[in-house]
Motif scaffolding. Structure first.
Motif, PDB file in Angstrom:
ATOM      1  N   ARG A  18       0.849  -1.189   0.000  1.00  0.00           N
ATOM      2  CA  ARG A  18       0.000   0.000   0.000  1.00  0.00           C
ATOM      3  C   ARG A  18       0.890   1.245   0.000  1.00  0.00           C
ATOM      4  N   PRO A  19       0.406   2.352  -0.538  1.00  0.00           N
ATOM      5  CA  PRO A  19       1.217   3.575  -0.564  1.00  0.00           C
ATOM      6  C   PRO A  19       1.633   4.067   0.824  1.00  0.00           C
ATOM      7  N   ASP A  20       0.830   3.752   1.844  1.00  0.00           N
ATOM      8  CA  ASP A  20       1.145   4.212   3.191  1.00  0.00           C
ATOM      9  C   ASP A  20       2.037   3.238   3.969  1.00  0.00           C
ATOM     10  N   THR A  28      10.771  -5.723   3.669  1.00  0.00           N
ATOM     11  CA  THR A  28      10.347  -7.067   4.090  1.00  0.00           C
ATOM     12  C   THR A  28       9.706  -7.804   2.925  1.00  0.00           C
ATOM     13  N   VAL A  29       8.829  -7.135   2.185  1.00  0.00           N
ATOM     14  CA  VAL A  29       8.163  -7.760   1.033  1.00  0.00           C
ATOM     15  C   VAL A  29       9.190  -8.145  -0.032  1.00  0.00           C
ATOM     16  N   LEU A  30      10.125  -7.237  -0.326  1.00  0.00           N
ATOM     17  CA  LEU A  30      11.163  -7.536  -1.319  1.00  0.00           C
ATOM     18  C   LEU A  30      11.985  -8.760  -0.893  1.00  0.00           C
ATOM     19  N   SER A  31      12.393  -8.791   0.359  1.00  0.00           N
ATOM     20  CA  SER A  31      13.223  -9.876   0.866  1.00  0.00           C
ATOM     21  C   SER A  31      12.471 -11.203   0.917  1.00  0.00           C
ATOM     22  N   GLU A  32      11.264 -11.195   1.479  1.00  0.00           N
ATOM     23  CA  GLU A  32      10.500 -12.439   1.622  1.00  0.00           C
ATOM     24  C   GLU A  32      10.126 -13.060   0.281  1.00  0.00           C
ATOM     25  N   ASN A  33       9.958 -12.220  -0.745  1.00  0.00           N
ATOM     26  CA  ASN A  33       9.581 -12.722  -2.064  1.00  0.00           C
ATOM     27  C   ASN A  33      10.764 -12.847  -3.017  1.00  0.00           C
ATOM     28  N   ASN A  34      11.960 -12.460  -2.545  1.00  0.00           N
ATOM     29  CA  ASN A  34      13.175 -12.520  -3.360  1.00  0.00           C
ATOM     30  C   ASN A  34      12.972 -11.840  -4.713  1.00  0.00           C
ATOM     31  N   ILE A  35      12.471 -10.594  -4.655  1.00  0.00           N
ATOM     32  CA  ILE A  35      12.171  -9.836  -5.871  1.00  0.00           C
ATOM     33  C   ILE A  35      12.845  -8.468  -5.819  1.00  0.00           C
ATOM     34  N   GLY A  36      12.867  -7.786  -6.945  1.00  0.00           N
ATOM     35  CA  GLY A  36      13.539  -6.503  -7.038  1.00  0.00           C
ATOM     36  C   GLY A  36      12.630  -5.300  -7.097  1.00  0.00           C
ATOM     37  N   ALA A  37      11.327  -5.517  -7.267  1.00  0.00           N
ATOM     38  CA  ALA A  37      10.391  -4.396  -7.339  1.00  0.00           C
ATOM     39  C   ALA A  37       9.010  -4.849  -6.889  1.00  0.00           C
ATOM     40  N   VAL A  38       8.229  -3.885  -6.416  1.00  0.00           N
ATOM     41  CA  VAL A  38       6.884  -4.149  -5.926  1.00  0.00           C
ATOM     42  C   VAL A  38       5.949  -3.098  -6.513  1.00  0.00           C
ATOM     43  N   VAL A  39       4.769  -3.526  -6.898  1.00  0.00           N
ATOM     44  CA  VAL A  39       3.751  -2.595  -7.356  1.00  0.00           C
ATOM     45  C   VAL A  39       3.093  -1.970  -6.127  1.00  0.00           C
ATOM     46  N   VAL A  40       2.918  -0.666  -6.172  1.00  0.00           N
ATOM     47  CA  VAL A  40       2.249   0.053  -5.094  1.00  0.00           C
ATOM     48  C   VAL A  40       0.773   0.138  -5.474  1.00  0.00           C
ATOM     49  N   SER A  41      -0.082  -0.370  -4.582  1.00  0.00           N
ATOM     50  CA  SER A  41      -1.501  -0.470  -4.900  1.00  0.00           C
ATOM     51  C   SER A  41      -2.339  -0.355  -3.632  1.00  0.00           C
ATOM     52  N   LEU A  68      13.594   4.999   6.050  1.00  0.00           N
ATOM     53  CA  LEU A  68      13.041   3.687   6.388  1.00  0.00           C
ATOM     54  C   LEU A  68      11.662   3.773   7.040  1.00  0.00           C
ATOM     55  N   GLY A  69      11.388   4.869   7.721  1.00  0.00           N
ATOM     56  CA  GLY A  69      10.084   5.058   8.346  1.00  0.00           C
ATOM     57  C   GLY A  69       9.109   5.842   7.481  1.00  0.00           C
ATOM     58  N   ALA A  70       9.574   6.299   6.336  1.00  0.00           N
ATOM     59  CA  ALA A  70       8.735   7.088   5.428  1.00  0.00           C
ATOM     60  C   ALA A  70       7.783   6.185   4.660  1.00  0.00           C
ATOM     61  N   PRO A  71       6.674   6.741   4.172  1.00  0.00           N
ATOM     62  CA  PRO A  71       5.757   5.932   3.362  1.00  0.00           C
ATOM     63  C   PRO A  71       6.360   5.612   1.992  1.00  0.00           C
ATOM     64  N   VAL A  72       6.008   4.473   1.491  1.00  0.00           N
ATOM     65  CA  VAL A  72       6.475   4.040   0.165  1.00  0.00           C
ATOM     66  C   VAL A  72       6.116   5.080  -0.894  1.00  0.00           C
TER      67      VAL A  72
END
Length: 142
Positions: A18-20, A28-41, A68-72
């Motif tokens: 989520r954007p917030d 955490t999402v990048l690491s747990e999924n072993n990916i390089g990018a995430v869609v913000v939705s 690190l504490g800022a919103p995506v």
């Protein structure tokens, strides 16, 4: 070959945040999924932006650990290039190379339908070339 063919092989699951969500939650999402990018939705089907490892690194460099504490939403790319499942793999490969894009969300009927990386696109091109090579070798040995 069409992008939809790549999705048939790799699946249509797309990791989203989520954007917030905080940048730490994004990591955490990048690491747990072993990916390089995430869609913000907001809802898992619309696209508000995209955020990559590189975005995190650049903003860490510019703003320090406070990011690190800022919103995506504060580090995401809001203008996202997308493609439909019917898009041609060669055309997308060229666009990704020209615009230096590594991840492209796939949109069908206005909804997030998958994501392809430059690695997915290159792998599909190599698979096609290997199939063509095998056909030529077979033809020559007849």
């Amino acid at each position: 070959m069409r992008i939809g063919t790549i999705l048939q092989g790799k699946g249509t699951r797309v990791a989203t945040v989520r954007p917030d969500a905080t940048v730490t939650e994004l990591l955490t999402v990048l690491s747990e999924n072993n990916i390089g990018a995430v869609v913000v939705s907001e809802d898992g089907s619309s696209i508000a932006g995209i955020v990559s490892e590189r975005d995190v690194v650049r903003h860490l460099h510019d703003r320090g650990a406070e990011v690190l504490g800022a919103p995506v939403s504060s580090i995401m790319t809001a203008e996202v290039r997308t493609c439909p499942p019917e898009a041609n793999v060669d055309d997308l490969r060229q666009a990704m190379t020209t615009h230096r894009i590594r991840h492209v969300p796939v949109v069908a009927d206005g909804r997030l339908a998958g994501i392809v990386s430059i690695g997915d696109v290159v792998k599909s091109s190599i698979d096609i070339l290997e199939t063509e090579k095998a056909s030529l070798v077979d033809y020559l040995h007849r």
